[in-house]
Design a protein around this motif. Structure first.
Motif, PDB file in Angstrom:
ATOM      1  N   THR A  62       0.840  -1.202   0.000  1.00 41.72           N
ATOM      2  CA  THR A  62       0.000   0.000   0.000  1.00 41.72           C
ATOM      3  C   THR A  62       0.874   1.250   0.000  1.00 41.72           C
ATOM      4  O   THR A  62       0.450   2.289  -0.490  1.00 41.72           O
ATOM      5  N   LEU A  63       2.103   1.138   0.552  1.00 43.49           N
ATOM      6  CA  LEU A  63       2.983   2.311   0.516  1.00 43.49           C
ATOM      7  C   LEU A  63       3.336   2.661  -0.924  1.00 43.49           C
ATOM      8  O   LEU A  63       3.433   3.832  -1.284  1.00 43.49           O
ATOM      9  N   PHE A  72      -5.818   5.898   2.692  1.00 47.96           N
ATOM     10  CA  PHE A  72      -5.847   4.445   2.739  1.00 47.96           C
ATOM     11  C   PHE A  72      -6.302   3.950   4.108  1.00 47.96           C
ATOM     12  O   PHE A  72      -6.150   4.639   5.118  1.00 47.96           O
ATOM     13  N   GLU A  76       1.433   2.019  -3.459  1.00 51.39           N
ATOM     14  CA  GLU A  76       0.201   2.594  -4.022  1.00 51.39           C
ATOM     15  C   GLU A  76       0.016   4.039  -3.556  1.00 51.39           C
ATOM     16  O   GLU A  76      -0.412   4.892  -4.327  1.00 51.39           O
ATOM     17  N   ALA A  77       0.343   4.282  -2.287  1.00 48.68           N
ATOM     18  CA  ALA A  77       0.228   5.645  -1.774  1.00 48.68           C
ATOM     19  C   ALA A  77       1.156   6.570  -2.548  1.00 48.68           C
ATOM     20  O   ALA A  77       0.777   7.684  -2.906  1.00 48.68           O
ATOM     21  N   ALA A  78       2.358   6.091  -2.830  1.00 43.94           N
ATOM     22  CA  ALA A  78       3.309   6.909  -3.581  1.00 43.94           C
ATOM     23  C   ALA A  78       2.787   7.182  -4.992  1.00 43.94           C
ATOM     24  O   ALA A  78       2.907   8.291  -5.503  1.00 43.94           O
ATOM     25  N   GLN A  79       2.191   6.157  -5.604  1.00 41.84           N
ATOM     26  CA  GLN A  79       1.615   6.351  -6.939  1.00 41.84           C
ATOM     27  C   GLN A  79       0.465   7.341  -6.874  1.00 41.84           C
ATOM     28  O   GLN A  79       0.319   8.212  -7.724  1.00 41.84           O
ATOM     29  N   ASP A  80      -0.343   7.182  -5.833  1.00 44.60           N
ATOM     30  CA  ASP A  80      -1.494   8.057  -5.648  1.00 44.60           C
ATOM     31  C   ASP A  80      -1.043   9.507  -5.483  1.00 44.60           C
ATOM     32  O   ASP A  80      -1.764  10.428  -5.830  1.00 44.60           O
ATOM     33  N   LEU A  81       0.173   9.677  -4.947  1.00 49.99           N
ATOM     34  CA  LEU A  81       0.708  11.023  -4.719  1.00 49.99           C
ATOM     35  C   LEU A  81       1.678  11.431  -5.830  1.00 49.99           C
ATOM     36  O   LEU A  81       2.671  12.105  -5.587  1.00 49.99           O
ATOM     37  N   TYR A  82       1.397  10.976  -7.017  1.00 50.51           N
ATOM     38  CA  TYR A  82       2.063  11.455  -8.246  1.00 50.51           C
ATOM     39  C   TYR A  82       3.565  11.170  -8.328  1.00 50.51           C
ATOM     40  O   TYR A  82       4.302  11.930  -8.952  1.00 50.51           O
ATOM     41  N   SER A  83       4.042  10.099  -7.691  1.00 47.99           N
ATOM     42  CA  SER A  83       5.487   9.862  -7.674  1.00 47.99           C
ATOM     43  C   SER A  83       6.004   9.306  -8.988  1.00 47.99           C
ATOM     44  O   SER A  83       5.351   8.485  -9.622  1.00 47.99           O
ATOM     45  N   PHE A 120       4.473   7.330   5.125  1.00 52.16           N
ATOM     46  CA  PHE A 120       5.851   6.888   4.947  1.00 52.16           C
ATOM     47  C   PHE A 120       6.567   6.956   6.296  1.00 52.16           C
ATOM     48  O   PHE A 120       6.741   8.047   6.850  1.00 52.16           O
ATOM     49  N   MET A 131      12.650   5.134  -3.973  1.00 48.26           N
ATOM     50  CA  MET A 131      13.371   5.743  -2.850  1.00 48.26           C
ATOM     51  C   MET A 131      12.534   5.835  -1.581  1.00 48.26           C
ATOM     52  O   MET A 131      13.060   5.708  -0.476  1.00 48.26           O
ATOM     53  N   HIS A 132      11.235   6.063  -1.730  1.00 47.00           N
ATOM     54  CA  HIS A 132      10.428   6.317  -0.537  1.00 47.00           C
ATOM     55  C   HIS A 132       9.515   5.174  -0.134  1.00 47.00           C
ATOM     56  O   HIS A 132       9.127   5.061   1.025  1.00 47.00           O
ATOM     57  N   SER A 141       6.396  15.629  -5.309  1.00 46.77           N
ATOM     58  CA  SER A 141       6.383  14.788  -6.514  1.00 46.77           C
ATOM     59  C   SER A 141       6.101  15.633  -7.739  1.00 46.77           C
ATOM     60  O   SER A 141       6.627  15.386  -8.813  1.00 46.77           O
ATOM     61  N   ILE A 195      -1.019   7.944 -11.024  1.00 46.16           N
ATOM     62  CA  ILE A 195      -0.167   9.115 -10.852  1.00 46.16           C
ATOM     63  C   ILE A 195      -0.623  10.290 -11.702  1.00 46.16           C
ATOM     64  O   ILE A 195      -0.196  11.406 -11.494  1.00 46.16           O
ATOM     65  N   ARG A 223      11.110   8.034  -7.339  1.00 40.66           N
ATOM     66  CA  ARG A 223      10.568   8.428  -6.032  1.00 40.66           C
ATOM     67  C   ARG A 223       9.874   7.266  -5.349  1.00 40.66           C
ATOM     68  O   ARG A 223       9.978   7.091  -4.138  1.00 40.66           O
ATOM     69  N   PRO A 251      13.170   2.073   1.781  1.00 46.18           N
ATOM     70  CA  PRO A 251      13.141   2.052   3.256  1.00 46.18           C
ATOM     71  C   PRO A 251      12.587   0.755   3.816  1.00 46.18           C
ATOM     72  O   PRO A 251      13.017   0.294   4.859  1.00 46.18           O
ATOM     73  N   HIS A 292       9.582   6.674   7.274  1.00 44.31           N
ATOM     74  CA  HIS A 292      10.886   7.329   7.392  1.00 44.31           C
ATOM     75  C   HIS A 292      10.807   8.835   7.178  1.00 44.31           C
ATOM     76  O   HIS A 292      11.817   9.506   7.234  1.00 44.31           O
TER      77      HIS A 292
END
Lengths: 301, 345
Positions: free
Chosen positions: A199-200, B85, A202-209, B91, A216-217, B106, B77, A213, A221, B93
């Motif tokens: 889901t992290l 969610f 997916e969250a990154a995709q949802d936030l336009y990464s 995140f 990395m995020h 982003s 994206i 990115r 990690p 970190h």
């Protein structure tokens, strides 16, 4: 000191507990002392000794071996040993890096498989372990031999001259090293990738990464614990590796492992061999220190 | 197909996983600025539907249209839609500030603007004192607000909320529901909430779509859905309901507990009617019509009201008057005709 404590459901005094702990620890401690710490200390001692005419140790303590390692010989200064040391660091670094780059897609691929076939794929990664390292390295001889398509193809593209094999060469060394160490990175990394929380991502995709990115995020990690184990398991032995470069690299691609082996073997100069070992150890520790410092921000090592 | 709907349109959405039809031919029009809820039991396909709106899942057929523009083939994206969610997916970190700034960074929004917008979001959700903390140092409720801020800071055209309150305790949940409703009304954004909690749906929504087995089975304002449940499933899923089975003949609905008069003839001969426990009135004297004499069999004290069970028929009545009911008391139940809901099955 005689405080009562409950230890896993058992009523004990502190004193008793310490005694019991010491009892359990002693064998392991002794083992480490006899087979790791003591030889280490002897090695340090030997590295300050000298070589007699017949290869025996001469106990004239001095820094001669270290001076020689730094390049000061009877014929003036040469960079030979330093080049070998740096080359070893470089080879270990590249090997680790490429193994990591190859391991990520491999781990994602396996982790996405249904559970039943997943272990079959993992077995395929593990099986090479069951074969002796020397045999595995020799098998590259066959694959890279001049008669075989790979070498012929390379000759076709004028990478090597016709009739030559693909070994000995730096390329063959990397090939051998990576095939040797890939499972050391892939297996610990897989344990992290398998437990990853997607889901992290997916969250990154949802936030336009961008993909970088996301990696990395959302991926790095989470997989860092496994990756760190893999990196250390690869980098440290790769620094001292001598079988692969010896067989696939030839004399022109000597690494520090070969150098040490040579000193303790053919050259019969144990004292100098010990000094190189110390150099290698210092270099390894320094590299690990750098790696740790770089990762401190991640708060994981 | 393009509609003139200013909000979000789903048209003939289908999705199957292997042999399971997760979403079956869903067509929906969600107005701009509306608080919309997809309500249903777990496994009804509501989260799958939400993920398809977010662009995290691709439907087998059908299209998603946002403000008249077909975004069916746009990946997550590229959609101006953000998601809160269920697990918040913060995140670990990154600190709270960086978590909230993530979407802006982003998109390479200038640093100055990032600072002001994140600060606004922090203030709006009362997180102003903790921008430098990390998610693991915050409580569940605070993390939920961070997740909300992280999505809202991007000013999405549609905000998706995937069971955002399931990890909160009951009291906090009730409070957050009201706050969420206020926030949505203040901002005027389109919110789409997925939940299995009928109270939550009733509290926050402008409109509710009740889903079951991948299909939308009822659609309307909370009042419509609660007062006029279409079928047995909705009657029981949203709030409590007494269901009475029987046959309609000679102008009356004949049940096990006696004949009842209905407002009009039902579309079937044999069927079920529903009445909510709080709609039944109790009286000592016989009501004019639809009176049923029954005996108290169980009394449950619920603080704001009593739940009284009657025999025969296991009828449940929710009463806010605290008379000294005793088990065995005989009372008249007034099942007024206008309160009886004819279910169509």
């Amino acid at each position: 000191m005689n405080r009562l404590i409950i230890w896993y459901g058992e009523l004990l005094t502190q004193k008793k507990l310490i005694k019991r702990g010491a009892l359990f620890l002693t064998p392991g401690m002794l083992w480490l002392m006899i087979f790791l710490v003591l030889p280490g200390l002897i090695l340090i001692l030997v590295s300050f000794a000298g070589r007699g005419a017949y290869g025996e140790l001469v106990w004239d303590f001095g820094l001669a071996n270290y001076k020689r390692l730094a390049g000061y010989g009877i014929f003036g200064w040469t960079a030979d040993y330093i080049v070998i040391l740096l080359r070893s660091v470089w080879v270990a670094f590249v090997t680790t890096g490429l193994a990591v780059v190859l391991s990520y897609p491999l781990c994602f691929f396996i982790a996405r498989k249904p559970e039943r076939s997943r272990y079959m794929w993992l077995m395929m990664v593990i099986i090479p372990f069951w074969t002796n390292m020397v045999i595995r390295t020799y098998s590259w001889f066959l694959i890279l031999a001049p008669e075989l398509p790979f070498a012929k193809l390379a000759a076709c593209f004028k990478i090597i001259s016709p009739g030559m094999g693909l070994y000995p060469s730096a390329f063959a060394v990397y090939l051998g090293m990576i095939s040797m160490f890939l499972p050391f990175v892939a297996l610990p990394l897989f344990s992290s990738v398998e437990r990853m929380d997607w889901t992290l991502v997916e969250a990154a995709q949802d936030l336009y990464s961008s993909n970088i990115r996301i990696f990395m995020h959302a991926i790095l990690p989470q997989t860092l614990p496994g990756l760190s184990v893999g990196v250390i398991l690869t980098f440290v032995p790769a620094m001292g590796m001598f079988v692969v470069p010896d067989l696939l690299g030839g004399a022109k691609y000597m690494l520090v492992g070969n150098l040490i082996q040579q000193q303790f073997g053919a050259s019969r100069d144990w004292a100098f061999g010990a000094a190189i070992s110390m150099g290698l150890m210092v270099l390894t520790m320094f590299s690990l220190y750098l790696y740790r410092r770089k990762n401190k921000g991640m708060d994981l090592l | 197909m393009i509609t003139d709907n200013k909000g979000l349109s789903l048209q003939g959405i289908n999705k199957t996983y292997g042999k399971v039809n997760a979403v079956k031919d869903v067509t929906l029009d969600i107005n701009s600025g509306e608080f919309f809820t997809l309500l249903g039991p777990s496994g009804c396909g509501k989260t799958t539907l939400l993920r398809m709106i977010a662009g995290l899942e691709l439907q087998d057929s059908g299209s998603v249209i946002l403000e008249g523009q077909d975004i069916t083939r746009l990946p997550a994206i590229k959609r101006q839609i953000n998601t809160v969610f269920q697990s918040y997916a913060l995140f670990p970190h990154l600190n709270i500030f960086e978590n909230i700034a993530f979407g802006l960074r982003s998109r390479k929004v200038p640093e100055k603007e990032v600072q002001t917008r994140v600060q606004e979001a922090l203030d709006m959700l009362e997180l102003g004192t903790m921008p430098n903390r990390y998610p693991h140092q915050l409580s569940g409720g605070q993390n939920q607000r961070v997740a909300l801020a992280r999505a809202l800071v991007n000013e999405p055209k549609v905000l998706l909320l995937d069971e955002p309150m399931s990890a909160l305790d009951a009291k906090l949940r009730a409070q957050v529901q009201v706050e969420l409703r206020r926030l949505q009304q203040k901002l005027g954004h389109t919110f789409i909430l997925v939940t299995h909690d009928q109270d939550e749906a009733l509290v926050v929504s402008d409109r509710i779509a009740v889903m079951k087995d991948g299909q939308i089975i009822q659609f309307g304002t909370p009042e419509e859905v609660y007062d006029l449940p279409k079928n047995r499933f909705i009657a029981q899923f949203l709030g409590a309901a007494n269901l009475l089975a029987g046959r309609f003949h000679d102008g009356m609905f004949h049940t096990d507990i006696g004949p009842l008069e209905l407002e009009g003839p039902p579309p079937w001969e044999r069927g079920v009617i529903a009445i909510r426990p709080e709609w039944i009135k109790l009286s000592d004297t016989k009501p004019e019509k639809n009176g049923i004499k029954a005996k108290v069999s169980e009394i449950i004290y619920r603080g704001t009201n009593l739940d009284i069970w009657f025999e025969p028929g296991a009828i449940r009545v929710r009463s806010s008057t605290y008379k000294n009911f005793k088990i065995g008391d005989e009372l008249w139940l007034d099942l007024a005709a206008e309160e009886l809901v004819v279910l169509n099955e």
